[in-house]
Scaffold this motif. Sequence first.
Motif, PDB file in Angstrom:
ATOM      1  N   LEU A 191      -0.303  14.653 -10.239  1.00 35.60           N
ATOM      2  CA  LEU A 191      -0.235  13.191 -10.232  1.00 35.60           C
ATOM      3  C   LEU A 191       0.414  12.675  -8.957  1.00 35.60           C
ATOM      4  N   LYS A 192       1.490  13.323  -8.519  1.00 31.22           N
ATOM      5  CA  LYS A 192       2.118  12.890  -7.270  1.00 31.22           C
ATOM      6  C   LYS A 192       1.159  13.055  -6.098  1.00 31.22           C
ATOM      7  N   ASP A 193       0.447  14.157  -6.080  1.00 32.03           N
ATOM      8  CA  ASP A 193      -0.519  14.415  -5.011  1.00 32.03           C
ATOM      9  C   ASP A 193      -1.567  13.303  -4.962  1.00 32.03           C
ATOM     10  N   PHE A 194      -2.078  12.938  -6.133  1.00 36.18           N
ATOM     11  CA  PHE A 194      -3.109  11.906  -6.187  1.00 36.18           C
ATOM     12  C   PHE A 194      -2.562  10.544  -5.771  1.00 36.18           C
ATOM     13  N   PHE A 195      -1.431  10.127  -6.326  1.00 31.77           N
ATOM     14  CA  PHE A 195      -0.928   8.783  -6.038  1.00 31.77           C
ATOM     15  C   PHE A 195      -0.388   8.664  -4.621  1.00 31.77           C
ATOM     16  N   ALA A 196       0.112   9.749  -4.049  1.00 34.17           N
ATOM     17  CA  ALA A 196       0.516   9.706  -2.648  1.00 34.17           C
ATOM     18  C   ALA A 196      -0.694   9.458  -1.752  1.00 34.17           C
ATOM     19  N   ALA A 197      -1.825  10.098  -2.080  1.00 30.85           N
ATOM     20  CA  ALA A 197      -3.053   9.872  -1.309  1.00 30.85           C
ATOM     21  C   ALA A 197      -3.543   8.442  -1.486  1.00 30.85           C
ATOM     22  N   ALA A 198      -3.509   7.945  -2.727  1.00 33.11           N
ATOM     23  CA  ALA A 198      -4.006   6.591  -2.997  1.00 33.11           C
ATOM     24  C   ALA A 198      -3.144   5.530  -2.331  1.00 33.11           C
ATOM     25  N   LEU A 199      -1.837   5.761  -2.270  1.00 36.59           N
ATOM     26  CA  LEU A 199      -0.934   4.761  -1.704  1.00 36.59           C
ATOM     27  C   LEU A 199      -0.982   4.732  -0.189  1.00 36.59           C
ATOM     28  N   SER A 200      -0.890   5.904   0.448  1.00 39.21           N
ATOM     29  CA  SER A 200      -0.785   5.892   1.909  1.00 39.21           C
ATOM     30  C   SER A 200      -1.330   7.140   2.582  1.00 39.21           C
ATOM     31  N   GLY A 201      -1.838   8.079   1.814  1.00 39.25           N
ATOM     32  CA  GLY A 201      -2.290   9.324   2.415  1.00 39.25           C
ATOM     33  C   GLY A 201      -3.740   9.295   2.851  1.00 39.25           C
ATOM     34  N   ARG A 202      -4.284  10.473   3.104  1.00 41.24           N
ATOM     35  CA  ARG A 202      -5.683  10.595   3.534  1.00 41.24           C
ATOM     36  C   ARG A 202      -6.603  10.335   2.353  1.00 41.24           C
ATOM     37  N   LEU A 203      -7.594   9.474   2.556  1.00 40.71           N
ATOM     38  CA  LEU A 203      -8.532   9.112   1.502  1.00 40.71           C
ATOM     39  C   LEU A 203      -9.815   9.923   1.621  1.00 40.71           C
ATOM     40  N   PRO A 204     -10.528  10.123   0.511  1.00 38.39           N
ATOM     41  CA  PRO A 204     -11.857  10.744   0.600  1.00 38.39           C
ATOM     42  C   PRO A 204     -12.795   9.861   1.418  1.00 38.39           C
ATOM     43  N   PRO A 205     -13.854  10.400   1.959  1.00 39.42           N
ATOM     44  CA  PRO A 205     -14.806   9.601   2.746  1.00 39.42           C
ATOM     45  C   PRO A 205     -15.339   8.419   1.939  1.00 39.42           C
ATOM     46  N   ASN A 206     -15.369   7.254   2.575  1.00 36.97           N
ATOM     47  CA  ASN A 206     -15.925   6.016   2.001  1.00 36.97           C
ATOM     48  C   ASN A 206     -15.156   5.518   0.776  1.00 36.97           C
ATOM     49  N   GLU A 207     -13.956   5.999   0.579  1.00 40.16           N
ATOM     50  CA  GLU A 207     -13.147   5.560  -0.563  1.00 40.16           C
ATOM     51  C   GLU A 207     -12.193   4.462  -0.099  1.00 40.16           C
ATOM     52  N   PRO A 208     -12.241   3.273  -0.703  1.00 43.35           N
ATOM     53  CA  PRO A 208     -11.337   2.196  -0.276  1.00 43.35           C
ATOM     54  C   PRO A 208      -9.915   2.460  -0.748  1.00 43.35           C
ATOM     55  N   ARG A 209      -8.948   1.897  -0.046  1.00 40.66           N
ATOM     56  CA  ARG A 209      -7.550   2.015  -0.447  1.00 40.66           C
ATOM     57  C   ARG A 209      -7.308   1.128  -1.673  1.00 40.66           C
ATOM     58  N   PRO A 210      -6.843   1.699  -2.789  1.00 40.44           N
ATOM     59  CA  PRO A 210      -6.654   0.870  -3.995  1.00 40.44           C
ATOM     60  C   PRO A 210      -5.549  -0.162  -3.808  1.00 40.44           C
ATOM     61  N   LYS A 211      -5.674  -1.273  -4.523  1.00 40.92           N
ATOM     62  CA  LYS A 211      -4.619  -2.280  -4.525  1.00 40.92           C
ATOM     63  C   LYS A 211      -3.434  -1.784  -5.341  1.00 40.92           C
ATOM     64  N   MET A 212      -2.280  -2.387  -5.070  1.00 41.49           N
ATOM     65  CA  MET A 212      -1.051  -1.909  -5.702  1.00 41.49           C
ATOM     66  C   MET A 212      -1.101  -2.013  -7.220  1.00 41.49           C
ATOM     67  N   MET A 213      -1.543  -3.138  -7.746  1.00 39.92           N
ATOM     68  CA  MET A 213      -1.557  -3.294  -9.198  1.00 39.92           C
ATOM     69  C   MET A 213      -2.640  -2.427  -9.835  1.00 39.92           C
ATOM     70  N   SER A 214      -3.690  -2.126  -9.091  1.00 43.46           N
ATOM     71  CA  SER A 214      -4.688  -1.185  -9.600  1.00 43.46           C
ATOM     72  C   SER A 214      -4.082   0.201  -9.733  1.00 43.46           C
ATOM     73  N   ILE A 215      -3.254   0.567  -8.761  1.00 39.64           N
ATOM     74  CA  ILE A 215      -2.585   1.865  -8.824  1.00 39.64           C
ATOM     75  C   ILE A 215      -1.681   1.945 -10.049  1.00 39.64           C
ATOM     76  N   ARG A 216      -0.995   0.847 -10.363  1.00 40.03           N
ATOM     77  CA  ARG A 216      -0.128   0.855 -11.551  1.00 40.03           C
ATOM     78  C   ARG A 216      -0.955   1.023 -12.822  1.00 40.03           C
ATOM     79  N   ARG A 217      -2.123   0.391 -12.895  1.00 37.98           N
ATOM     80  CA  ARG A 217      -2.995   0.561 -14.076  1.00 37.98           C
ATOM     81  C   ARG A 217      -3.529   1.988 -14.144  1.00 37.98           C
ATOM     82  N   HIS A 218      -3.890   2.547 -13.001  1.00 35.74           N
ATOM     83  CA  HIS A 218      -4.365   3.936 -12.991  1.00 35.74           C
ATOM     84  C   HIS A 218      -3.278   4.869 -13.514  1.00 35.74           C
ATOM     85  N   PHE A 219      -2.027   4.598 -13.158  1.00 37.20           N
ATOM     86  CA  PHE A 219      -0.927   5.449 -13.598  1.00 37.20           C
ATOM     87  C   PHE A 219      -0.815   5.450 -15.121  1.00 37.20           C
TER      88      PHE A 219
END
Length: 624
Positions: free
Chosen positions: A72-100
């Motif tokens: 989970l840390k690996d995934f959310f670190a990537a979503a917040l500020s890390g390297r993203l998969p190709p063509n993957e948009p950076r999620p919004k902050m509140m979307s990240i909280r819902r994903h959590f």
Amino acid sequence: MAAALTSPVPELLESGGRFVLAGRPLAPGHTLEGTARYGDALWSLAPGLLQRQQARACLDFTRAPTAFVPALKDFFAAALSGRLPPNEPRPKMMSIRRHFTELLRFTHWVAARPGRPQLADLTVDDFAAYALYLHTVLPAEASREVAQSAVRLLYRYRTVLTGDRLIVDPRDCEQWGNSTRRTHAENTTLRIPEQVMGPLLTWCLRIVDDLAPDILDLLDADRAHKAAGRHMRRRPRIRFSAAWPHQSPVPGRTADQPPSDDRFHPISLARLLQGACYILLAYLSGMRDSEVKHLRPGSTHALLDGSGHPYRWTITSLAFKGEHDPAGTTATWIIGAPAARAVTALERLQPPGSDLLFGGLRQHSRARPGAMTLRSSNELINNVITWINTYCRHHHLTDTIPDVNGTPWNLTARQFRRTLAWYVARRPGGVIAGAVQYRHLGIQMFEGYAGTSDSGFRAEVEAEQAMQRGEHLLALTTDHQHDLRGPAATEAAARLADFHQRTGFTGSVITDPRRLRRVLAHHDPEVYPGTYATCVFNPDKALCHPRAAPDGDRALPVPLDCRPLECRNVALTADNATALTAQAERLDTRLRARPVLAPLLHADLQRRRDAIRAFLTTAGEAAQ
């Protein structure tokens, strides 16, 4: 309010030392050094929340099964500020909280599976079992979609995760993502029923215009009472005016003593006034909740006519949706006098020095700083209905807010914008030059709702207009073609006859929106009924400036640019002719009014009236 931009993503200084919000814009008052690091058990998202109404949020990894915390840390670190998969948009902050929230649900479910599998061990059968489990815990299909989308992100991010990860696509499971809901492009927000919206709007106007002075006087007295010290035991005393609607005196109230009822406690009345102001602003401006929440004192501006009287008001706030700046872009809406009066009441309702009109009511020390959250505003507006109905029952008044299907209607902030879009869509689509008052109102609405940003409001309106147009077309396909007159009457009759022949409908209204959309998609005669004219659209003859349809395959008319008295695309039904005649009569009345109009205005209205009558005469002669 500009956000402070952080420095570029730094390299790991040590294991777990990376700032997880590095590279994200931070809210004013926050620095990167004060934000969460990868190794922390709790990652606060508050520094990255740029909208002031957003609730504080955090990712608390102590709530996750221990075996899945690294993934989970690996995934959310990537979503917040890390390297993203190709063509993957950076999620919004509140979307990240819902994903959590949803990934906590998923990992706890996986941890309870036989054999305690890892993510990489999961199979299609496991995803089928989880889809079945979601049906037992989430009755709403929309909620299940959110839950499944969060889980599939673990698969979409598999190329940038270094440890345990999904290797099977959940979509390979037949039970996964088979939604029967309409496409996400369509707005599914419920509209407020007319039997609720009418009395609610009336009451809110009454509260702001008639009751607010007493409420604000009581709040001022209460603040003074608290400022003077707790040794004062007597409650503040004010005289309530006769504006309060009741048949008899309020029990427990003397000539200058507020009622002892809890509903008349300063906090209760403050919440009532704030809720009424929110309803008026949200409904009469078309602003989103985030836009309303960023209103500041002094945000309105009155436009004055030549005699110094205000005739239009503007209101300024921040727009977020569709804007490039995540901290918001300054935008202006057009509002009317009632909404402007609501702002005036809000400016006095907040204590001096407040920088937001919808901050927490600071009558006590526990009020939340900043703007109220979406949940708080939903509670606030439903409190208005509860207060009104309790007051009416207590005083045997009949103008309550009625229930819908036996239960009180549950208001949400999004419903006001959606409801107003529905009403706007059902106003006349063809704006005649002589329809002075309606054209003026229509311009205000579209300036205010569609002109600030890529808000999506036009799409909502156009969807409703298509529904209304389909209903009108089906009604015109029976015996009404002979009523048509005007330059495009013959073409309209031919198109409608062909439409009738190809669809086989007899003119009855189709109540299934999907069926009606299919009919128009395959057999659209491009006839657009309106109040003052019916457009038989031909882009080569149109005097408006046709715009491209969303699909880009054809052109569409622009109703606000309609010039029906001159355009060769116009046909008139009997109802159109009646509406035009009534408009000419209203102009006649205006021209005979005293005092006499200014010469230029008098001449302009006279030309409009004469043009309408000449057009009707010509159309009538052609029909004969």
